[in-house]
Write a protein that holds these residues in place. Structure first.
Motif, PDB file in Angstrom:
ATOM      1  N   ILE A 199      -2.837   4.652  16.792  1.00  0.00           N
ATOM      2  CA  ILE A 199      -1.534   5.054  16.251  1.00  0.00           C
ATOM      3  C   ILE A 199      -0.808   3.845  15.672  1.00  0.00           C
ATOM      4  O   ILE A 199      -0.225   3.911  14.580  1.00  0.00           O
ATOM      5  CB  ILE A 199      -0.684   5.737  17.333  1.00  0.00           C
ATOM      6  CG1 ILE A 199      -1.287   7.104  17.681  1.00  0.00           C
ATOM      7  CG2 ILE A 199       0.762   5.911  16.864  1.00  0.00           C
ATOM      8  CD1 ILE A 199      -0.564   7.833  18.792  1.00  0.00           C
ATOM      9  N   LEU A 200      -0.838   2.719  16.389  1.00  0.00           N
ATOM     10  CA  LEU A 200      -0.205   1.503  15.883  1.00  0.00           C
ATOM     11  C   LEU A 200      -0.838   1.071  14.570  1.00  0.00           C
ATOM     12  O   LEU A 200      -0.140   0.705  13.610  1.00  0.00           O
ATOM     13  CB  LEU A 200      -0.323   0.378  16.915  1.00  0.00           C
ATOM     14  CG  LEU A 200       0.358   0.587  18.263  1.00  0.00           C
ATOM     15  CD1 LEU A 200       0.064  -0.592  19.181  1.00  0.00           C
ATOM     16  CD2 LEU A 200       1.854   0.772  18.102  1.00  0.00           C
ATOM     17  N   ASP A 202      -2.635   2.958  12.448  1.00  0.00           N
ATOM     18  CA  ASP A 202      -2.378   3.957  11.400  1.00  0.00           C
ATOM     19  C   ASP A 202      -0.958   3.850  10.854  1.00  0.00           C
ATOM     20  O   ASP A 202      -0.726   4.036   9.651  1.00  0.00           O
ATOM     21  CB  ASP A 202      -2.621   5.366  11.936  1.00  0.00           C
ATOM     22  CG  ASP A 202      -4.104   5.685  12.089  1.00  0.00           C
ATOM     23  OD1 ASP A 202      -4.939   4.894  11.614  1.00  0.00           O
ATOM     24  OD2 ASP A 202      -4.421   6.736  12.684  1.00  0.00           O
ATOM     25  N   ASN A 203      -0.007   3.547  11.733  1.00  0.00           N
ATOM     26  CA  ASN A 203       1.382   3.377  11.285  1.00  0.00           C
ATOM     27  C   ASN A 203       1.513   2.171  10.351  1.00  0.00           C
ATOM     28  O   ASN A 203       2.267   2.205   9.370  1.00  0.00           O
ATOM     29  CB  ASN A 203       2.311   3.209  12.485  1.00  0.00           C
ATOM     30  CG  ASN A 203       2.542   4.496  13.237  1.00  0.00           C
ATOM     31  OD1 ASN A 203       2.269   5.593  12.719  1.00  0.00           O
ATOM     32  ND2 ASN A 203       3.033   4.405  14.449  1.00  0.00           N
ATOM     33  N   LYS A 206      -0.018   3.166   7.038  1.00  0.00           N
ATOM     34  CA  LYS A 206       0.899   4.068   6.338  1.00  0.00           C
ATOM     35  C   LYS A 206       2.095   3.314   5.768  1.00  0.00           C
ATOM     36  O   LYS A 206       2.545   3.584   4.646  1.00  0.00           O
ATOM     37  CB  LYS A 206       1.372   5.157   7.300  1.00  0.00           C
ATOM     38  CG  LYS A 206       2.278   6.201   6.666  1.00  0.00           C
ATOM     39  CD  LYS A 206       2.668   7.265   7.691  1.00  0.00           C
ATOM     40  CE  LYS A 206       3.596   8.305   7.061  1.00  0.00           C
ATOM     41  NZ  LYS A 206       3.990   9.347   8.050  1.00  0.00           N
ATOM     42  N   LEU A 207       2.609   2.359   6.542  1.00  0.00           N
ATOM     43  CA  LEU A 207       3.766   1.577   6.105  1.00  0.00           C
ATOM     44  C   LEU A 207       3.485   0.853   4.795  1.00  0.00           C
ATOM     45  O   LEU A 207       4.326   0.834   3.884  1.00  0.00           O
ATOM     46  CB  LEU A 207       4.147   0.562   7.188  1.00  0.00           C
ATOM     47  CG  LEU A 207       5.290  -0.401   6.860  1.00  0.00           C
ATOM     48  CD1 LEU A 207       6.609   0.353   6.753  1.00  0.00           C
ATOM     49  CD2 LEU A 207       5.390  -1.494   7.928  1.00  0.00           C
TER      50      LEU A 207
END
Length: 297
Positions: A199-200, A202-203, A206-207
Motif C-alpha cells: 500500500i505504501l 502503491d501510494n 500513484k502520487l
C-alpha cells in the motif's frame, strides 16, 4: 496554492522518471527508490537538541557502517530530576525492565515528549531511538527492514520488555518480531502503524503517476533488497504468529495511514486490545489514550 504547487512538482518528477525509464530503466528505478526512501525532514543538530532530548544519557550504536543515536531516561521512582537521571549512567543493565520507543517517518525521538510525561512515573528505564536518516542517526536511506536491524542491535544489549512504535516505527517492530522472534519482549504498542508495504509503495507510485515499467522495477528491487516479496511484506500477516500482548490504536481520521491498517492488525493479533480514536489524526497525541497505554503497561 501549496497543494497546487505540490501537485505540479510531484507530477513533473513522475513525468521525468517515466521518460527516463525509456532511456535508462535502471537509473529511473534508482532515482524513484531514492525519493521513496529518503526523508526530507526529521533531522536535528547536536547544538540545537529539542528540550525533551536534553539532560538524558546518550548512547551511540553502530549498524554496518552507520551510527545511530539513542536517548536513555533511567528508571527511578519519585521526583528525580532529568539532570539527576542523566548522571545515573550505569543503571540500565540488561535485566532492568525497559521500554523502547520507536518513532516513525520524518520524525525523531523528541516526538515522544507528551507520552514521556506519562511513562516516567512508572519508574522504568525508557530508551528512545533515532531511526535511520533521522534525528542524530547517520545515513540517507530509511526503510522498515533497516530500522528493524537498528532495533535488533539495541535489543541485544538492553532486552526491553515493552516496545512502543508510531507509524512506520510500528511496522519496523512487526518486521523485527517476525524476523528475530524475540521472547524477552512481552508487550507491544502500535500507534497509527501501517501493515501492508504494498500500500505504501502503491501510494508512492500513484502520487508520482509512475508507469508500470518503473513500478515493476521498484517491486523487483524490494525483493532483491529485503529478501521478501512485496505481497508478503505485511505486518498483520506477521502478527498471526506473535505471542506478545498488544495494544493497537488507530484514528478514524488518519489521512496518512488509513484506519483499515489498524483493523487488519486487530483481526490477526491473537492477544490484542484494539482502540479506535477520532480527531487525533496520524500523530495520536492524546492524554486519555496515553492513560490507557499506561494501564496496559
Amino acid at each position: 496554492m501549496k497543494k497546487i504547487q505540490f501537485f505540479i512538482i510531484t507530477k513533473s518528477i513522475g513525468l521525468y522518471l517515466n521518460a527516463l525509464s525509456y532511456v535508462n530503466l535502471e537509473e529511473a528505478k534508482n532515482k524513484a527508490y531514492q525519493l521513496f526512501s529518503q526523508p526530507r525532514k526529521g533531522r536535528i543538530k547536536k547544538e540545537k537538541l529539542p528540550k525533551t532530548l536534553q539532560n538524558v544519557t546518550y548512547e551511540t550504536f553502530e549498524y554496518q557502517t552507520e551510527k545511530f543515536q539513542t536517548y536513555i531516561w533511567h528508571g527511578t521512582r519519585g521526583d528525580t530530576s532529568d539532570s539527576e537521571l542523566a548522571k545515573q549512567s550505569e543503571r540500565s543493565e540488561a535485566n532492568e525492565e525497559i521500554i523502547l520507543l520507536v518513532h516513525g517517518w520524518e520524525s525523531n525521538a523528541s516526538r515522544w515528549k507528551k507520552l514521556l510525561t506519562h511513562l516516567k512515573p512508572l519508574g522504568k528505564t525508557i530508551i528512545a531511538i533515532d531511526a535511520p536518516a533521522h534525528g542524530l542517526s547517520e545515513g540517507t536511506e530509511f526503510n522498515a527492514p533497516k530500522y528493524a536491524e537498528y532495533i535488533n542491535v539495541l535489543t541485544q544489549k538492553y532486552q526491553p520488555k515493552i516496545v512502543i512504535g508510531h507509524s512506520v516505527g510500528g511496522a519496523a517492530i512487526s518486521f523485527y518480531l517476525n524476523k528475530y522472534k524475540n521472547p524477552t519482549i512481552e508487550k507491544v504498542i502500535l500507534l497509527g502503524a501501517p501493515s501492508d508495504f504494498k500500500i505504501l509503495s502503491d501510494n508512492f507510485v500513484k502520487l508520482l503517476s509512475l508507469n508500470d515499467k518503473v513500478k515493476t522495477q521498484l517491486e523487483n528491487y524490494y525483493l532483491e533488497k529485503f529478501n521478501i516479496h512485496i505481497d508478503d511484506f505485511s505486518g498483520h500477516q506477521f502478527a498471526k504468529n506473535f505471542t506478545q500482548k498488544a495494544f493497537i490504536a488507530h484514528d478514524t481520521e488518519d489521512k496518512v495511514v488509513l484506519i483499515d491498517e489498524g483493523r487488519k492488525y486487530a483481526k490477526t493479533w491473537k492477544e490484542a486490545i484494539y482502540i479506535e480514536t477520532t480527531g487525533l489524526g496520524h500523530s495520536m497525541h492524546d492524554d486519555d489514550l496515553y492513560k490507557k497505554i499506561i494501564d496496559f503497561i
